[in-house]
Design an enzyme around this catalytic site. Structure first.
Site, PDB file in Angstrom:
ATOM      1  N   GLY A  17       0.834  -1.193   0.000  1.00  0.00           N
ATOM      2  CA  GLY A  17       0.000   0.000   0.000  1.00  0.00           C
ATOM      3  C   GLY A  17       0.868   1.241   0.000  1.00  0.00           C
ATOM      4  N   ILE A 114       5.429  -4.129  10.801  1.00  0.00           N
ATOM      5  CA  ILE A 114       5.353  -2.692  11.054  1.00  0.00           C
ATOM      6  C   ILE A 114       3.929  -2.296  11.453  1.00  0.00           C
ATOM      7  CG2 ILE A 114       5.789  -0.422  10.045  1.00  0.00           C
ATOM      8  CD1 ILE A 114       8.233  -2.392  10.195  1.00  0.00           C
ATOM      9  N   THR A 115       2.935  -2.997  10.932  1.00  0.00           N
ATOM     10  CA  THR A 115       1.514  -2.685  11.146  1.00  0.00           C
ATOM     11  C   THR A 115       1.208  -2.336  12.595  1.00  0.00           C
ATOM     12  OG1 THR A 115       1.029  -4.282   9.416  1.00  0.00           O
ATOM     13  CG2 THR A 115      -0.840  -3.518  10.760  1.00  0.00           C
ATOM     14  N   GLU A 116       0.485  -1.219  12.762  1.00  0.00           N
ATOM     15  CA  GLU A 116       0.054  -0.777  14.079  1.00  0.00           C
ATOM     16  C   GLU A 116      -1.448  -1.019  14.192  1.00  0.00           C
ATOM     17  OE1 GLU A 116       0.863   3.363  14.740  1.00  0.00           O
ATOM     18  OE2 GLU A 116      -0.210   3.409  16.633  1.00  0.00           O
ATOM     19  N   TYR A 177      15.188   6.294  17.587  1.00  0.00           N
ATOM     20  CA  TYR A 177      15.913   7.237  16.739  1.00  0.00           C
ATOM     21  C   TYR A 177      16.773   8.170  17.598  1.00  0.00           C
ATOM     22  CZ  TYR A 177      11.993   5.806  13.695  1.00  0.00           C
ATOM     23  OH  TYR A 177      11.047   5.104  13.005  1.00  0.00           O
ATOM     24  N   GLU A 227       9.543   0.842  28.412  1.00  0.00           N
ATOM     25  CA  GLU A 227       8.418   1.692  28.775  1.00  0.00           C
ATOM     26  C   GLU A 227       7.729   1.082  29.980  1.00  0.00           C
ATOM     27  OE1 GLU A 227       6.873   3.005  24.316  1.00  0.00           O
ATOM     28  OE2 GLU A 227       5.666   1.691  25.537  1.00  0.00           O
ATOM     29  N   HIS A 265       0.793   3.709  23.218  1.00  0.00           N
ATOM     30  CA  HIS A 265       1.072   2.301  23.002  1.00  0.00           C
ATOM     31  C   HIS A 265       0.134   1.482  23.869  1.00  0.00           C
ATOM     32  CE1 HIS A 265       5.526   2.806  21.677  1.00  0.00           C
ATOM     33  NE2 HIS A 265       4.673   3.236  20.789  1.00  0.00           N
TER      34      HIS A 265
END
Lengths: 312, 408
Positions: A17, A114-116, A177, A227, A265
């Site tokens: 996509g 990667i899909t969230e 990052y 986290e 998250h």
């Protein structure tokens, strides 16, 4: 050396996509070997990628790249035809679990998702399906895996990375990052950076990644970024105390998060005194890790841990 | 997504799970009308009136307008006075509860306004137990937890008497197995008719958790009744937001009046927003970085006014929406924007921020920290914007320090 991916990784793309196409293009520009894609209705077609080479990627490349990626009807067909040994999944949430299981069934060694927004019960089923199969799942809801100047799988900005000595493993995208940039600025660089994702049910854990970094001869130290929520950091702390010989630095986000509130998250929820930042920090310190108190100190924490171990 | 107790019980009832008979009411007349059919159906002159809010601890909670009144009240007037006495008592309770503010340990001191009450049949209870289905993140599987300590917060039981909690790990390939239900019922001390009834109940609850994509399904208390059956006396259910696309039937159950309006608005712009109590508004990309930004502000002596994650693909539109939402909060005295521009370039983000500020109007100091692709260009756009009160910061800590000083 590195972990999970290197210049020999042959990548299959599941989900071409908009976002998938964009990031696969960035991976090819970086020098990653993208050998195949699957698509339910476009099998037999070829997806063309071309543009200017990302000069921060695989060395010795300049000018333009042009890649024709064949599209297959199934993962099995793609693997049989191209020898793909890794897959990146950009498939939308309702279909992502199926895509992961299809890749596992076809024997793909590394599946990076990667899909969230994949439903939790879907990931419970996926994890069960992967039991006893040789595939390794990274993610979901993660930025991916990168071995600087060799292979980029996912959505991270390639240019902040520099081949080097430190392994990076993180539950958070942008915090990865930050850490990577600080390591590059400090001249330490990275062997591999792995985003394990912020979802409550995921494939590769901190412990898995730490064990791989421990076994990797080129990785001299590790930074792990955790986290609030869950017990993955505490499990990592126990493993570090038990089995890790390399220096570890850590950062835990969410010291000030109020209990019972979900911070973006799905994983970052704390309730009933389980999985608070204070508990995680204490566990990591007790295991000998140097814990950065703010994200600005992550690079310094690695330097401190490396110095203490006599590796710097 | 959370729902009310009465909605949770409707869902369970529809799956053949035993719950008391009850009716929801939004005004006193409706509440009174519920009484007679309830008593006729159950044969029990006792009814219970329960305030419906999305927070636990209602029984021990108190109304700020009526400090003597709890959120769950048993009406015994009918035992001697008949249905009319029950109706009068229910009317009086409905008049006091509806529109009033219930304060519980979970609502915070401001409490929550009660807009609905649930009138339920009274149940003769022999024993109170606890039951829930939650995700065990380490195992990646659902776990059924059961305890003999019904009516108590499970966290308390876990802390003081962990040996009274029993668990069954559910294999998603086969679901909850009969031997697991038997073992749990046995461990709960149930025998005979109650054990038989519990085995069916436990299996149905385990199935419901998967079928409805619940985040949490808690029955506290699960009661053993005089006739040897088991029943869900309370039900607390929340759903996995990521699965709502396939749970269409749940959409109408959402009660927006129970949610923070700013959080609801933020969600329509794909922003993840949570209101907090401090004075420094935060606008960040990425949930981990957003939490870390709050931590840094606190480290510098400030208090974050919110958690706000604009997501990976921040656009001018959603940055503008984010500013508007932050500025609506009157307690905000300064805003800190902290963005790591990865794929999204810093100059694009800087332009978006400047545009958003010009559109919305800046009433408080704003510090922007950019890092990543084209960072120099991004910073020069911020510094050259000519917007009064807008500053650039070199690092996250530098930015946090600046905004805490400016907002003091």
């Amino acid at each position: 050396m590195s972990i999970l991916v290197d210049r020999d990784t042959r990548l299959l793309v599941q989900g071409l996509g908009g976002a998938g196409k964009f990031h696969v293009d960035r991976s090819i520009a970086y020098g990653t070997q993208v050998v195949a894609a699957t698509h339910p209705t476009r099998a037999g077609e070829v997806e063309l990628f071309e543009g200017d080479v990302d000069t921060s990627g695989v060395p010795g490349r300049s000018g333009r790249y042009r890649a024709e990626v064949p599209i297959f009807p199934t993962v099995r067909a793609a693997v049989a035809e191209t020898g793909a040994n890794a897959s990146v999944v950009f498939v939308p949430p309702p279909f992502a679990a199926d895509a992961i299981m299809e890749a596992a069934e076809a024997g793909v060694a590394l599946i990076v998702v990667i899909t969230e927004g994949i439903p939790i019960q879907d990931m419970v089923r996926v994890k069960r399906y992967l039991e006893g199969r040789p595939s390794r799942l990274v993610g979901p809801n993660c930025p991916g895996v990168i071995t600087p100047h060799q292979c980029r799988i996912g959505i991270m900005p390639g240019y902040i990375h520099q081949a080097g000595r430190i392994g990076v493993v993180s539950r958070s995208g942008t915090l990865t990052y930050e850490a990577v940039k600080q390591l590059t600025d400090a001249g330490l660089g990275q062997t591999t950076a792995v985003g394990i994702g912020g979802d409550p049910v995921n494939g590769t854990s901190f412990v898995d990644a730490l064990a791989m970094f421990e076994a990797d001869p080129d990785t001299e130290g590790v930074i792990m970024i955790g986290e609030i929520g869950g017990a993955a950091e505490e499990e990592a702390a126990a493993w570090i105390a038990e089995s890790m010989t390399k220096p570890v630095a850590a950062f835990i986000a969410g010291t000030t998060a109020p209990p019972g509130k979900r911070m973006g998250h799905a994983g970052a929820i704390i309730s009933g005194g389980m999985g608070t930042a204070a508990e995680k920090i204490a566990a990591l310190r007790a295991a000998g890790a140097v814990v950065a108190l703010t994200p600005s100190d992550m690079g310094d924490a690695v330097v401190e841990a490396m110095r203490a171990a006599g590796r710097l | 997504m959370k729902i009310h107790e009465y909605q949770a019980k409707d869902l369970l009832r529809a799956r053949g799970i035993s719950v008391p008979v009850g009716r929801v009411a939004t005004d006193p007349d409706e509440a009174v009308r519920a009484v007679r059919p309830l008593i006729e159906a159950s044969g029990n002159p006792v009814v219970v009136v329960k305030a419906q809010i999305h927070a636990g601890g209602r029984g021990k909670g108190r109304f700020s307008e009526h400090p003597d009144l709890g959120g769950v009240t048993v009406v015994l007037d009918g035992i001697e006075g008949g249905v009319e006495a029950t109706e009068a008592a229910v009317r009086a309770l409905a008049e006091r509860m509806l529109g009033s503010t219930l304060v519980t340990v979970q609502t915070g001191p401001e409490g929550k306004q009660v807009n609905r009450i649930y009138v339920e049949q009274g149940i003769s209870i022999v024993q109170e137990l606890y039951l829930s289905v939650v995700l065990d993140r380490s195992l990646g599987r659902n776990v059924m937890m059961a305890s003999t300590e019904g009516g108590t917060e499970i966290e308390e039981v876990a802390e003081h008497t962990p040996e009274k909690i029993f668990r069954a790990v559910i294999d998603p390939a086969v679901g909850m197995l009969p031997f697991q239900a038997h073992a749990l019922a046995w461990q709960l001390g149930l025998r005979g008719e109650a054990a038989k009834s519990a085995r069916r109940f436990l299996a149905a609850i385990a199935d419901a958790a998967v079928a409805l994509d619940t985040d949490m399904l808690e029955i506290n208390p699960l009661v053993v009744t005089e006739d040897g059956g088991v029943m869900a006396l309370d039900a607390k259910v929340s759903f996995d937001k990521n699965a709502l696309f396939r749970q269409q039937a749940l959409a109408p159950l959402r009660d927006l009046s129970e949610e923070d309006p700013a959080e609801v608005e933020a969600a329509t712009y794909d922003l993840s927003f949570i209101k907090l109590d401090g004075t420094i508004g935060c606008l960040v990309n990425g949930a981990g970085l957003a939490m870390a930004t709050m931590d840094t502000i606190k480290e510098e002596g400030g208090e974050p006014a919110n958690f706000l994650d604009v997501g990976g693909g921040a656009t001018t539109e959603n940055v503008t929406a984010a500013f508007k939402i932050i500025m609506k909060d009157r307690s905000v005295r300064g805003i800190f924007v902290n963005i790591f521009g990865g794929i999204m370039r810093c100059d694009t983000i800087a332009n978006g921020v400047v545009q958003a500020v010009k559109d919305v109007g800046l009433e408080v100091p704003l510090v922007v920290r950019l890092e990543g692709t084209n960072v120099e260009l991004g910073r020069s756009i911020i510094e050259g914007s000519g917007v009064a009160g807008l500053q650039s910061a070199l690092s996250m800590r530098d930015g946090a320090r600046k905004i805490v000083e400016l907002a003091a």
